[in-house]
Motif scaffolding. Structure first.
Motif, PDB file in Angstrom:
ATOM      1  N   UNK A  15       0.816  -1.217   0.000  1.00 33.69           N
ATOM      2  CA  UNK A  15       0.000   0.000   0.000  1.00 33.69           C
ATOM      3  C   UNK A  15       0.849   1.268   0.000  1.00 33.69           C
ATOM      4  N   UNK A  16       2.131   1.138   0.312  1.00 35.18           N
ATOM      5  CA  UNK A  16       3.000   2.311   0.281  1.00 35.18           C
ATOM      6  C   UNK A  16       3.171   2.840  -1.142  1.00 35.18           C
ATOM      7  N   UNK A  17       2.789   2.020  -2.141  1.00 35.19           N
ATOM      8  CA  UNK A  17       2.914   2.448  -3.534  1.00 35.19           C
ATOM      9  C   UNK A  17       1.730   3.297  -4.003  1.00 35.19           C
ATOM     10  N   UNK A  18       0.745   3.504  -3.132  1.00 38.39           N
ATOM     11  CA  UNK A  18      -0.358   4.400  -3.497  1.00 38.39           C
ATOM     12  C   UNK A  18       0.227   5.772  -3.819  1.00 38.39           C
ATOM     13  N   UNK A  19      -0.115   6.356  -4.967  1.00 38.92           N
ATOM     14  CA  UNK A  19       0.453   7.668  -5.338  1.00 38.92           C
ATOM     15  C   UNK A  19       0.288   8.695  -4.227  1.00 38.92           C
ATOM     16  N   UNK A  20       1.338   9.447  -3.992  1.00 37.69           N
ATOM     17  CA  UNK A  20       1.337  10.402  -2.879  1.00 37.69           C
ATOM     18  C   UNK A  20       0.499  11.643  -3.165  1.00 37.69           C
ATOM     19  N   UNK A  21       0.207  11.902  -4.420  1.00 37.97           N
ATOM     20  CA  UNK A  21      -0.531  13.123  -4.777  1.00 37.97           C
ATOM     21  C   UNK A  21      -1.987  12.823  -5.138  1.00 37.97           C
ATOM     22  N   UNK A  22      -2.598  11.886  -4.429  1.00 41.71           N
ATOM     23  CA  UNK A  22      -3.997  11.552  -4.684  1.00 41.71           C
ATOM     24  C   UNK A  22      -4.950  12.618  -4.156  1.00 41.71           C
ATOM     25  N   UNK A  23      -4.524  13.356  -3.132  1.00 47.71           N
ATOM     26  CA  UNK A  23      -5.407  14.352  -2.517  1.00 47.71           C
ATOM     27  C   UNK A  23      -4.589  15.518  -2.010  1.00 47.71           C
ATOM     28  N   UNK A  24      -5.096  16.711  -2.172  1.00 44.27           N
ATOM     29  CA  UNK A  24      -4.413  17.900  -1.680  1.00 44.27           C
ATOM     30  C   UNK A  24      -5.437  19.032  -1.509  1.00 44.27           C
ATOM     31  N   UNK A  25      -5.039  20.057  -0.807  1.00 42.30           N
ATOM     32  CA  UNK A  25      -5.891  21.233  -0.619  1.00 42.30           C
ATOM     33  C   UNK A  25      -5.550  22.250  -1.695  1.00 42.30           C
ATOM     34  N   UNK A  26      -6.553  22.629  -2.463  1.00 44.69           N
ATOM     35  CA  UNK A  26      -6.359  23.619  -3.520  1.00 44.69           C
ATOM     36  C   UNK A  26      -7.444  24.683  -3.454  1.00 44.69           C
ATOM     37  N   UNK A  27      -7.594  25.402  -4.545  1.00 44.05           N
ATOM     38  CA  UNK A  27      -8.572  26.500  -4.585  1.00 44.05           C
ATOM     39  C   UNK A  27      -9.429  26.386  -5.838  1.00 44.05           C
ATOM     40  N   UNK A  28     -10.722  26.635  -5.661  1.00 50.95           N
ATOM     41  CA  UNK A  28     -11.641  26.615  -6.790  1.00 50.95           C
ATOM     42  C   UNK A  28     -11.503  27.912  -7.570  1.00 50.95           C
ATOM     43  N   UNK A  85     -13.488  30.286  -7.870  1.00 53.99           N
ATOM     44  CA  UNK A  85     -13.958  31.472  -7.146  1.00 53.99           C
ATOM     45  C   UNK A  85     -13.132  31.755  -5.901  1.00 53.99           C
ATOM     46  N   UNK A  86     -11.993  31.066  -5.756  1.00 54.07           N
ATOM     47  CA  UNK A  86     -11.067  31.370  -4.664  1.00 54.07           C
ATOM     48  C   UNK A  86     -11.304  30.641  -3.369  1.00 54.07           C
ATOM     49  N   UNK A  87     -12.263  29.712  -3.325  1.00 51.54           N
ATOM     50  CA  UNK A  87     -12.532  28.980  -2.094  1.00 51.54           C
ATOM     51  C   UNK A  87     -11.564  27.813  -1.948  1.00 51.54           C
ATOM     52  N   UNK A  88     -11.130  27.574  -0.706  1.00 50.74           N
ATOM     53  CA  UNK A  88     -10.273  26.422  -0.432  1.00 50.74           C
ATOM     54  C   UNK A  88     -11.111  25.151  -0.527  1.00 50.74           C
ATOM     55  N   UNK A  89     -10.547  24.115  -1.135  1.00 51.74           N
ATOM     56  CA  UNK A  89     -11.280  22.866  -1.314  1.00 51.74           C
ATOM     57  C   UNK A  89     -10.298  21.699  -1.401  1.00 51.74           C
ATOM     58  N   UNK A  90     -10.788  20.527  -1.061  1.00 53.57           N
ATOM     59  CA  UNK A  90      -9.969  19.317  -1.176  1.00 53.57           C
ATOM     60  C   UNK A  90     -10.025  18.832  -2.620  1.00 53.57           C
ATOM     61  N   UNK A  91      -8.869  18.708  -3.232  1.00 51.22           N
ATOM     62  CA  UNK A  91      -8.768  18.264  -4.617  1.00 51.22           C
ATOM     63  C   UNK A  91      -8.317  16.810  -4.663  1.00 51.22           C
ATOM     64  N   UNK A  92      -8.685  16.113  -5.759  1.00 50.44           N
ATOM     65  CA  UNK A  92      -8.295  14.722  -5.935  1.00 50.44           C
ATOM     66  C   UNK A  92      -7.690  14.522  -7.311  1.00 50.44           C
ATOM     67  N   UNK A  93      -6.889  13.486  -7.416  1.00 52.49           N
ATOM     68  CA  UNK A  93      -6.202  13.193  -8.663  1.00 52.49           C
ATOM     69  C   UNK A  93      -7.199  13.009  -9.806  1.00 52.49           C
ATOM     70  N   UNK A  94      -6.955  13.664 -10.946  1.00 52.45           N
ATOM     71  CA  UNK A  94      -7.851  13.501 -12.095  1.00 52.45           C
ATOM     72  C   UNK A  94      -7.427  12.344 -13.003  1.00 52.45           C
ATOM     73  N   UNK A  95      -6.409  11.568 -12.589  1.00 54.48           N
ATOM     74  CA  UNK A  95      -5.853  10.539 -13.456  1.00 54.48           C
ATOM     75  C   UNK A  95      -6.423   9.163 -13.113  1.00 54.48           C
ATOM     76  N   UNK A  96      -6.986   8.500 -14.133  1.00 55.49           N
ATOM     77  CA  UNK A  96      -7.517   7.152 -13.955  1.00 55.49           C
ATOM     78  C   UNK A  96      -6.415   6.206 -13.501  1.00 55.49           C
ATOM     79  N   UNK A  97      -5.184   6.427 -13.985  1.00 50.94           N
ATOM     80  CA  UNK A  97      -4.058   5.567 -13.615  1.00 50.94           C
ATOM     81  C   UNK A  97      -3.870   5.530 -12.101  1.00 50.94           C
ATOM     82  N   UNK A  98      -3.953   6.688 -11.455  1.00 44.59           N
ATOM     83  CA  UNK A  98      -3.758   6.738 -10.001  1.00 44.59           C
ATOM     84  C   UNK A  98      -4.833   5.951  -9.266  1.00 44.59           C
ATOM     85  N   UNK A  99      -6.081   6.118  -9.685  1.00 47.51           N
ATOM     86  CA  UNK A  99      -7.178   5.433  -9.008  1.00 47.51           C
ATOM     87  C   UNK A  99      -7.140   3.932  -9.280  1.00 47.51           C
TER      88      UNK A  99
END
Length: 214
Positions: A79-92, A94-108
């Motif tokens: 499980x340590x091979x799960x991509x490290x950039x699957x989730x992060x805090x970004x901004x929409x 309109x400038x609101x902070x939001x939890x972002x997720x990987x857009x890549x099918x490969x990661x999922x």
């Protein structure tokens, strides 16, 4: 155990891993196929040991079984091979902070393959432990059974540490003195805590399996 029931899900998993490796060029998928194959070995080895009439052959096969058993729970560490950039805090926009997720099918896809592999391997490991516990004579008693599973869980923890951190394989037992020396020299706080936590986790996983799945 009805081995026919294992063929379809394991072949299906192997096919998914192979397709992942073919489409992405990441050989980790093929490594998962190898690992799930190793996780399958303890069950037939133990059954073969049970059918032996020759005591020397039985004990040799049981030793091989103990050496192979960590390969089942080892896949938890994949499980340590799960991509490290699957989730992060970004901004929409309109400038609101939001939890972002990987857009890549490969990661999922990789995350699901790792999770499925770990689950299947743990079930195989628990099934192997269950077969061992059921083979113990009644004279052992509940306390003796618990102690036996605890010892095997600890040995699995040690084996997983040796495999993951020291990069030895089951067949490296051919040089036991060298393996033990490297293991002893590597022991530090991380090693001890990893072995203890992994052993305890395996014991709890088996306890859950026995209560709800066996």
């Amino acid at each position: 155990m009805n081995w026919k029931k294992l063929i379809a899900p394991l072949l299906g998993y192997a096919l998914l891993c192979a397709v992942y490796s073919f489409r992405t060029g990441d050989f980790l998928g093929l490594g998962l196929v190898w690992n799930i194959g190793l996780a399958l070995l303890p069950l037939p080895v133990f059954r073969l040991a049970q059918r032996q009439k020759n005591m020397a052959a039985k004990w040799v096969l049981l030793l091989v079984w103990v050496l192979l058993l960590p390969n089942t729970f080892y896949m938890i560490t994949d499980l340590l091979h799960v991509p490290s950039d699957m989730e992060w805090v970004g901004y929409t926009q309109d400038g609101r902070a939001a939890v972002m997720h990987s857009p890549y099918v490969r990661d999922w896809t990789l995350m699901l393959l790792l999770g499925m592999g770990a689950f299947m391997a743990v079930m195989l490991g628990c099934r192997a432990l269950s077969a061992f516990e059921k083979s113990l004579p009644e004279s052992v008693g509940p306390a003796g059974r618990q102690a036996s599973i605890a010892v095997l869980s600890f040995l699995c923890g040690v084996g997983i540490y040796i495999g993951r951190f020291l990069r030895f394989n089951s067949w490296d037992i051919r040089a036991p003195i060298y393996l033990l020396r490297v293991f002893w020299e590597s022991l530090d706080t991380l090693a001890v805590l990893f072995i203890v936590l992994m052993s305890y986790s395996i014991f709890l996983l088996y306890y859950f399996y026995r209560r709800f799945c066996a």
